[in-house]
Design a protein around this motif. Structure first.
Motif, short mmCIF file in Angstrom:
data_model
loop_
_atom_site.label_atom_id
_atom_site.label_comp_id
_atom_site.label_asym_id
_atom_site.label_seq_id
_atom_site.Cartn_x
_atom_site.Cartn_y
_atom_site.Cartn_z
N SER A 82 1.98 17.75 2.88
CA SER A 82 2.84 18.83 3.38
C SER A 82 4.30 18.60 3.03
CB SER A 82 2.66 19.02 4.89
OG SER A 82 3.05 17.85 5.58
N SER A 83 4.75 17.34 3.03
CA SER A 83 6.14 17.05 2.67
C SER A 83 6.29 16.58 1.23
CB SER A 83 6.73 16.01 3.62
OG SER A 83 6.07 14.76 3.46
N GLN A 84 5.16 16.39 0.53
CA GLN A 84 5.16 15.92 -0.85
C GLN A 84 5.92 14.60 -0.99
OE1 GLN A 84 3.65 17.93 -3.88
NE2 GLN A 84 2.49 17.97 -1.99
N THR A 85 5.59 13.64 -0.10
CA THR A 85 6.23 12.34 -0.14
C THR A 85 5.20 11.22 -0.23
OG1 THR A 85 6.34 12.24 2.27
CG2 THR A 85 8.32 13.00 1.12
N SER A 138 7.50 -2.68 0.48
CA SER A 138 8.77 -2.37 -0.19
C SER A 138 9.53 -1.29 0.55
CB SER A 138 8.52 -1.94 -1.64
OG SER A 138 7.73 -0.76 -1.65
N LYS A 139 8.87 -0.62 1.47
CA LYS A 139 9.48 0.41 2.32
C LYS A 139 10.13 1.54 1.52
CE LYS A 139 8.54 -1.83 6.14
NZ LYS A 139 7.36 -1.53 6.86
N MET A 140 9.54 1.91 0.40
CA MET A 140 10.06 3.02 -0.40
C MET A 140 9.46 4.33 0.10
SD MET A 140 9.81 1.55 -4.31
CE MET A 140 10.46 3.04 -5.05
N THR A 141 10.27 5.37 0.08
CA THR A 141 9.80 6.72 0.32
C THR A 141 10.22 7.55 -0.87
OG1 THR A 141 10.01 6.46 2.71
CG2 THR A 141 9.86 8.70 1.87
N LEU A 142 9.24 8.08 -1.59
CA LEU A 142 9.49 8.85 -2.80
C LEU A 142 9.17 10.31 -2.56
CD1 LEU A 142 7.79 6.42 -5.34
CD2 LEU A 142 10.23 6.64 -4.89
N THR A 182 0.84 -1.20 0.00
CA THR A 182 0.00 0.00 0.00
C THR A 182 0.87 1.24 0.00
OG1 THR A 182 -0.15 0.06 2.42
CG2 THR A 182 -1.88 -1.15 1.24
N TRP A 183 0.24 2.38 -0.28
CA TRP A 183 0.94 3.65 -0.29
C TRP A 183 0.11 4.70 0.43
CZ3 TRP A 183 -0.76 8.14 -2.95
CH2 TRP A 183 -1.89 7.97 -3.73
N LYS A 241 14.30 8.12 -1.55
CA LYS A 241 15.15 8.65 -0.48
C LYS A 241 16.25 7.68 -0.07
CE LYS A 241 12.38 12.21 1.64
NZ LYS A 241 11.94 12.75 2.93
N ASP A 242 16.02 6.38 -0.17
CA ASP A 242 17.04 5.41 0.24
C ASP A 242 18.18 5.30 -0.76
OD1 ASP A 242 15.74 4.77 2.62
OD2 ASP A 242 14.60 3.15 1.69
N SER A 243 17.84 5.14 -2.03
CA SER A 243 18.88 4.91 -3.03
C SER A 243 19.44 6.19 -3.63
CB SER A 243 18.32 4.04 -4.17
OG SER A 243 17.37 4.78 -4.92
N GLY A 244 18.68 7.29 -3.54
CA GLY A 244 19.11 8.54 -4.16
C GLY A 244 18.77 8.63 -5.63
N LEU A 245 18.15 7.57 -6.18
CA LEU A 245 17.77 7.58 -7.58
C LEU A 245 16.62 8.56 -7.80
CD1 LEU A 245 17.87 3.79 -8.46
CD2 LEU A 245 19.50 5.55 -9.15
N LYS A 246 16.71 9.29 -8.90
CA LYS A 246 15.68 10.27 -9.25
C LYS A 246 15.03 9.82 -10.55
CE LYS A 246 15.15 15.29 -9.67
NZ LYS A 246 15.88 16.56 -9.60
N PHE A 247 13.72 9.53 -10.46
CA PHE A 247 12.99 9.04 -11.61
C PHE A 247 12.17 10.16 -12.21
CE2 PHE A 247 12.81 5.62 -8.30
CZ PHE A 247 13.84 4.84 -8.81
N GLU A 248 12.42 10.46 -13.49
CA GLU A 248 11.54 11.38 -14.20
C GLU A 248 10.34 10.55 -14.61
OE1 GLU A 248 11.18 13.97 -18.30
OE2 GLU A 248 13.18 13.38 -17.62
#
Length: 130
Positions: free
Chosen positions: A91-94, A100-104, A85-86, A118-125
Protein backbone atom coordinates in the motif's frame (compact mmCIF):
# COMPACT_ATOMS: atom_id res chain seq x y z
CA UNK A 1 -23.73 12.48 -19.58
CA UNK A 2 -21.92 14.28 -16.74
CA UNK A 3 -22.01 11.09 -14.63
CA UNK A 4 -20.56 9.10 -17.52
CA UNK A 5 -17.64 11.51 -17.84
CA UNK A 6 -16.98 11.37 -14.08
CA UNK A 7 -17.12 7.57 -14.15
CA UNK A 8 -14.72 7.44 -17.12
CA UNK A 9 -12.28 9.79 -15.38
CA UNK A 10 -12.41 7.67 -12.21
CA UNK A 11 -11.76 4.43 -14.12
CA UNK A 12 -8.87 6.04 -15.99
CA UNK A 13 -7.34 7.33 -12.75
CA UNK A 14 -7.77 3.96 -11.01
CA UNK A 15 -6.19 2.09 -13.92
CA UNK A 16 -3.22 4.48 -13.95
CA UNK A 17 -2.69 4.17 -10.20
CA UNK A 18 -2.94 0.38 -10.34
CA UNK A 19 -0.47 0.07 -13.22
CA UNK A 20 2.25 1.90 -11.25
CA UNK A 21 1.87 -0.22 -8.14
CA UNK A 22 4.27 -3.13 -7.68
CA UNK A 23 3.66 -6.40 -5.85
CA UNK A 24 6.09 -8.31 -3.64
CA UNK A 25 6.66 -10.71 -6.54
CA UNK A 26 7.64 -7.75 -8.77
CA UNK A 27 10.09 -6.46 -6.16
CA UNK A 28 11.72 -9.80 -5.38
CA UNK A 29 14.98 -10.39 -7.22
CA UNK A 30 18.30 -8.79 -8.03
CA UNK A 31 18.42 -5.04 -8.68
CA UNK A 32 21.43 -3.24 -10.14
CA UNK A 33 21.92 0.41 -9.14
CA UNK A 34 22.59 2.20 -12.43
CA UNK A 35 22.50 5.80 -11.18
CA UNK A 36 22.48 7.64 -7.84
CA UNK A 37 20.63 10.96 -7.64
CA UNK A 38 20.90 13.57 -4.87
CA UNK A 39 24.46 12.37 -4.19
CA UNK A 40 25.27 15.58 -2.28
CA UNK A 41 22.95 14.55 0.56
CA UNK A 42 25.30 11.68 1.50
CA UNK A 43 28.41 11.53 -0.76
CA UNK A 44 30.00 8.57 1.03
CA UNK A 45 26.92 6.37 0.70
CA UNK A 46 26.34 7.60 -2.87
CA UNK A 47 29.85 6.54 -3.87
CA UNK A 48 29.43 3.14 -2.21
CA UNK A 49 26.06 2.51 -3.88
CA UNK A 50 27.18 3.41 -7.40
CA UNK A 51 26.93 0.14 -9.39
CA UNK A 52 25.85 -1.78 -6.27
CA UNK A 53 23.61 -4.82 -6.37
CA UNK A 54 20.55 -5.09 -4.12
CA UNK A 55 19.31 -8.65 -3.64
CA UNK A 56 15.77 -9.08 -2.34
CA UNK A 57 15.43 -12.85 -2.06
CA UNK A 58 12.14 -14.81 -2.09
CA UNK A 59 12.86 -16.12 1.43
CA UNK A 60 12.91 -12.45 2.56
CA UNK A 61 16.64 -12.37 3.13
CA UNK A 62 18.37 -9.20 1.98
CA UNK A 63 21.86 -8.13 0.95
CA UNK A 64 23.65 -5.24 -0.67
CA UNK A 65 26.83 -5.91 -2.62
CA UNK A 66 29.10 -2.99 -3.45
CA UNK A 67 31.22 -3.13 -6.58
CA UNK A 68 34.92 -3.02 -5.80
CA UNK A 69 36.73 -0.32 -7.77
CA UNK A 70 40.22 -1.77 -7.49
CA UNK A 71 39.44 -5.29 -8.67
CA UNK A 72 38.12 -7.01 -11.77
CA UNK A 73 34.95 -5.61 -13.35
CA UNK A 74 32.61 -7.91 -11.45
CA UNK A 75 34.10 -8.15 -7.96
CA UNK A 76 31.56 -7.33 -5.25
CA UNK A 77 31.74 -7.11 -1.47
CA UNK A 78 28.66 -7.87 0.65
CA UNK A 79 28.07 -4.94 2.98
CA UNK A 80 24.84 -5.84 4.77
CA UNK A 81 24.70 -7.59 8.12
CA UNK A 82 24.33 -11.34 8.22
CA UNK A 83 20.71 -12.55 8.50
CA UNK A 84 19.29 -9.22 7.30
CA UNK A 85 15.69 -9.51 6.10
CA UNK A 86 13.26 -7.36 4.16
CA UNK A 87 9.51 -6.84 4.00
CA UNK A 88 7.34 -5.09 1.45
CA UNK A 89 4.35 -2.85 2.14
CA UNK A 90 2.33 -2.82 -1.06
CA UNK A 91 0.00 0.00 0.00
CA UNK A 92 2.88 2.41 0.69
CA UNK A 93 5.24 0.86 -1.89
CA UNK A 94 8.08 0.65 0.63
CA UNK A 95 10.72 -1.93 1.41
CA UNK A 96 11.85 -2.11 5.04
CA UNK A 97 14.97 -3.98 6.08
CA UNK A 98 16.21 -5.32 9.38
CA UNK A 99 19.75 -5.00 10.67
CA UNK A 100 20.62 -2.18 8.22
CA UNK A 101 17.37 -0.36 9.08
CA UNK A 102 16.87 0.91 5.53
CA UNK A 103 13.49 2.02 4.27
CA UNK A 104 13.28 2.28 0.50
CA UNK A 105 10.40 4.06 -1.21
CA UNK A 106 9.74 2.57 -4.65
CA UNK A 107 8.62 4.80 -7.50
CA UNK A 108 8.39 4.55 -11.26
CA UNK A 109 8.80 7.18 -13.92
CA UNK A 110 8.10 5.90 -17.40
CA UNK A 111 10.09 2.69 -17.75
CA UNK A 112 12.52 3.58 -14.94
CA UNK A 113 12.32 2.27 -11.38
CA UNK A 114 13.71 4.15 -8.38
CA UNK A 115 14.45 3.17 -4.78
CA UNK A 116 14.70 6.25 -2.53
CA UNK A 117 16.37 5.76 0.85
CA UNK A 118 14.17 7.65 3.29
CA UNK A 119 17.01 8.32 5.77
CA UNK A 120 19.68 9.63 3.44
CA UNK A 121 17.46 11.06 0.69
CA UNK A 122 19.50 9.24 -1.94
CA UNK A 123 17.52 8.13 -4.97
CA UNK A 124 18.80 5.02 -6.72
CA UNK A 125 17.77 4.32 -10.29
CA UNK A 126 17.60 0.52 -10.40
CA UNK A 127 16.98 -2.16 -12.95
CA UNK A 128 16.77 -5.92 -12.98
CA UNK A 129 19.79 -7.03 -15.03
CA UNK A 130 18.05 -10.10 -16.46
Amino acid sequence: MKNLIVLFAFVLFAATAQSQSLTQKDVTGTWLVVNVENSNSNPKMAAAMGNAVINLYADNSFEVKERQGNGPAYTYNTTTNKNATWSFNQSSQTISTTRSKMTLQISKSGDKTFFTDKDSGLKFEVMKPI
